[in-house]
Design a protein around this motif. Structure first.
Motif, mmCIF file in Angstrom:
data_model
loop_
_atom_site.group_PDB
_atom_site.id
_atom_site.type_symbol
_atom_site.label_atom_id
_atom_site.label_comp_id
_atom_site.label_asym_id
_atom_site.label_seq_id
_atom_site.Cartn_x
_atom_site.Cartn_y
_atom_site.Cartn_z
ATOM 1 N N CYS A 1 0.837 -1.194 0.000
ATOM 2 C CA CYS A 1 0.000 0.000 0.000
ATOM 3 C C CYS A 1 0.872 1.244 0.000
ATOM 4 N N ARG B 1 -5.517 -2.619 7.229
ATOM 5 C CA ARG B 1 -5.356 -1.937 5.939
ATOM 6 C C ARG B 1 -5.286 -2.966 4.819
ATOM 7 N N LEU C 1 -7.953 -3.714 1.530
ATOM 8 C CA LEU C 1 -7.521 -3.748 0.133
ATOM 9 C C LEU C 1 -7.741 -5.129 -0.499
#
Length: 187
Positions: A59, A103, A107
């Motif tokens: 990311c 996170r 995703l």
């Protein structure tokens, strides 16, 4: 001439300085040497001929996975020091890991976490292979959609489904063309 006593005192001095180093002086994780457990897991992946990436940045932040299979969005993290009050078992380290894994999940990643014992017993390797097979399925070209794209596709599928059902109902309500009785079931 260098003496044994001189060498000993130099080593002691070096070790004393090393013990006083502040965390910011330490080598970043991406440049740090791999643990023996990561090396063992890498050998296991190679033996299985699995295509993987190491220290994969997934990311916009500097977070990296120990091992990743980007095409399937599967990651493997080997959590060391869990029995010795290491980074992964203390408050700040655990919270940081939670943020990273949350996170990754947002995703679309599946993150497998394993201990050194799980590497040694091949449990982590078997779990990784199972998830990769499930993610690949019969069709290796499977597409994983984010939330917005998934909603658009679901809406289109719902519209198509309603159109098919409406078409079947229209056919059912139309009078039979050959004069025979209507044997069709209600939908």
């Amino acid at each position: 001439m260098t003496t044994v006593k001189g060498i000993k005192s130099a080593v002691d001095l070096f070790l004393a300085k090393e013990a006083k180093r502040k965390p910011r002086d330490r080598v970043p994780a991406a440049q740090r040497a791999r643990s023996e457990h990561e090396a063992a897991f890498e050998l296991q992946l190679r033996a299985e001929r699995l295509d993987y990436a190491q220290e994969y940045r997934f990311c916009e932040r500097m977070w990296r996975f120990d091992f990743a299979f980007p095409a399937q969005k599967v990651a493997v993290e080997i959590e060391g020091g869990i029995w010795t009050n290491g980074r992964h078992s203390r408050g700040n380290g655990m919270e940081s890991d939670m943020r990273k894994y949350n996170r990754a999940a947002s995703l679309g990643w599946i993150v497998l976490r394993g201990s050194p014992a799980m590497v040694q017993s091949l449990e982590l390797l078997n779990a990784t292979k199972d998830v990769l097979l499930e993610r690949r399925g019969d069709d290796a070209g499977k597409v994983y959609l984010d939330g917005e794209a998934r909603a658009v596709v679901q809406d289109e599928l719902n519209k198509a489904g309603r159109a098919i059902i409406d078409s079947l109902r229209e056919r059912q309500s139309a009078p039979p063309s050959n004069g025979a009785g209507n044997n069709r079931k209600e939908i």
